[in-house]
Design an enzyme around this catalytic site. Structure first.
Site, PDB file in Angstrom:
ATOM      1  N   TYR A 121      58.190  43.936  58.321  1.00  0.00           N
ATOM      2  CA  TYR A 121      56.943  43.497  57.679  1.00  0.00           C
ATOM      3  C   TYR A 121      57.087  43.673  56.173  1.00  0.00           C
ATOM      4  O   TYR A 121      57.504  44.729  55.703  1.00  0.00           O
ATOM      5  CB  TYR A 121      55.802  44.360  58.219  1.00  0.00           C
ATOM      6  CG  TYR A 121      54.411  44.011  57.733  1.00  0.00           C
ATOM      7  CD1 TYR A 121      53.598  43.137  58.449  1.00  0.00           C
ATOM      8  CD2 TYR A 121      53.898  44.593  56.584  1.00  0.00           C
ATOM      9  CE1 TYR A 121      52.311  42.847  58.034  1.00  0.00           C
ATOM     10  CE2 TYR A 121      52.611  44.301  56.152  1.00  0.00           C
ATOM     11  CZ  TYR A 121      51.817  43.426  56.878  1.00  0.00           C
ATOM     12  OH  TYR A 121      50.551  43.150  56.446  1.00  0.00           O
ATOM     13  N   ARG A 196      53.095  48.866  46.128  1.00  0.00           N
ATOM     14  CA  ARG A 196      53.541  49.549  47.356  1.00  0.00           C
ATOM     15  C   ARG A 196      54.347  50.807  47.075  1.00  0.00           C
ATOM     16  O   ARG A 196      54.456  51.680  47.926  1.00  0.00           O
ATOM     17  CB  ARG A 196      54.379  48.597  48.211  1.00  0.00           C
ATOM     18  CG  ARG A 196      55.666  48.148  47.527  1.00  0.00           C
ATOM     19  CD  ARG A 196      56.495  47.229  48.384  1.00  0.00           C
ATOM     20  NE  ARG A 196      57.624  46.685  47.633  1.00  0.00           N
ATOM     21  CZ  ARG A 196      58.622  46.000  48.179  1.00  0.00           C
ATOM     22  NH1 ARG A 196      58.630  45.781  49.484  1.00  0.00           N
ATOM     23  NH2 ARG A 196      59.590  45.529  47.435  1.00  0.00           N
ATOM     24  N   ARG A 223      69.260  59.526  69.560  1.00  0.00           N
ATOM     25  CA  ARG A 223      67.855  59.685  69.224  1.00  0.00           C
ATOM     26  C   ARG A 223      66.999  60.184  70.384  1.00  0.00           C
ATOM     27  O   ARG A 223      65.874  60.654  70.160  1.00  0.00           O
ATOM     28  CB  ARG A 223      67.294  58.358  68.693  1.00  0.00           C
ATOM     29  CG  ARG A 223      68.013  57.849  67.460  1.00  0.00           C
ATOM     30  CD  ARG A 223      68.066  58.880  66.344  1.00  0.00           C
ATOM     31  NE  ARG A 223      68.670  58.342  65.134  1.00  0.00           N
ATOM     32  CZ  ARG A 223      68.807  59.011  63.998  1.00  0.00           C
ATOM     33  NH1 ARG A 223      68.401  60.267  63.928  1.00  0.00           N
ATOM     34  NH2 ARG A 223      69.368  58.453  62.945  1.00  0.00           N
TER      35      ARG A 223
END
Length: 302
Positions: A121, A196, A223
């Site tokens: 995004y 940002r 992970r």
């Protein structure tokens, strides 16, 4: 809430559409397709596309036209052989594309796995939502005194509340300033690509992440491990459940040989052989450093 009612409605609409296909499908994966599995306080993982199944791994290994004449148990045996002997290309025949919503600091860990295709995004073109990851009290821990990368005891009482208050107030204040700086509501303001930079690392981002099964297993081995940071492990644990339904034979082999197995060095194997022969082996006589010996003992104890 990770998903709005409108987003849930869109997912239901996607899942209601069915099409005939000649391609191989995995019944287990079809049950997950498009669904959002919630992770942390605002995050999720959802499958948006996939290719292949256990049969695709076997087909690639045998370079056959189809299912052939082998029985299912022979297929499972072949998959276990491939996993046991570290063959990689047959597992690369399966792929998955995920839509993931995650905190930026988790994304920075995740992106270290460079064998995937990623599209994130863009905060250059769009305005990020006011959503921040705030740890649940049971995951609010102090720095470990024995591991520079790990956590120690869980914070409690006034200290835990003090930290939570700082996290919430700092995140809220940063976002307030972000909104104030933006070029919107008639003010000249600052470009989104610059505004940002003031946002905290616990704000949520989203991306599409496409990876083949071989590299996905590598990601999960690291992970989903108990030593991984909790926040990324929470995503990996959800992904493990999805993969187990998608390619059950391959995941079972992965769980056995990678997650539940252990690798030993030549020195480690020599020590094991000496132990089996009845010799009492110590760190001093093993040829290993103290750190290696601790890890060796931990692997033996399980």
């Amino acid at each position: 809430m990770p998903l709005s009612p409108e987003q849930l409605e869109q997912i239901d609409a996607q899942r209601s559409q069915t099409q005939q296909t000649l391609r191989v499908v995995s019944a287990g994966m079809e049950s997950h397709l498009y669904k959002a599995h919630e992770v942390l306080d605002h995050g999720f993982v959802r499958v948006v596309d996939y290719m292949g199944d256990d049969g695709a791994i076997v087909q690639a290994a045998r370079v056959s036209y189809g299912a052939g004449t082998k029985k299912a148990r022979n297929d499972e045996g072949l998959i276990r052989y491939l996993m046991r002997h570290w063959h990689s290309t047959p597992f690369e025949m399966c792929e998955i594309k995920l839509h993931v919503k995650l905190p930026v600091f988790v994304a920075r860990q995740w992106i270290r796995h460079r064998t995937a295709n990623v599209n994130e995004y863009s905060a250059r073109y769009s305005i990020l939502d006011r959503e921040f990851y705030i740890p649940a009290p049971e995951h609010l821990a102090a720095q470990s005194t024995v591991n520079n990368q790990g956590r120690g005891d869980v914070l409690t009482g006034d200290e835990a509340q003090r930290v939570l208050d700082i996290l919430r107030s700092d995140a809220g204040r940063a976002y307030d300033h972000y909104e104030q700086m933006l070029n919107q509501e008639g003010q000249e303001g600052l470009a989104r690509e610059l505004a940002r930079m003031n946002l905290p690392a616990n704000i949520y981002t989203q991306w599409y992440w496409k990876v083949d099964l071989h590299n996905l297993f590598h990601f999960l081995r690291l992970r989903a491990d108990a030593h991984a940071q909790y926040e990324i492990r929470a995503y990996a644990d959800v992904m493990c459940k999805i993969v187990a339904d998608w390619v059950p034979a391959a995941y079972s082999a992965f769980e056995d040989y990678r997650m539940g197995g252990a690798n030993f060095s030549a020195k480690g194997l020599d020590c094991i052989r000496r132990m089996i022969a009845g010799e009492e082996v110590t760190q001093e006589g093993s040829g290993m450093s103290k750190g290696e010996w601790r890890e060796f003992e931990a692997a033996l104890k399980g």
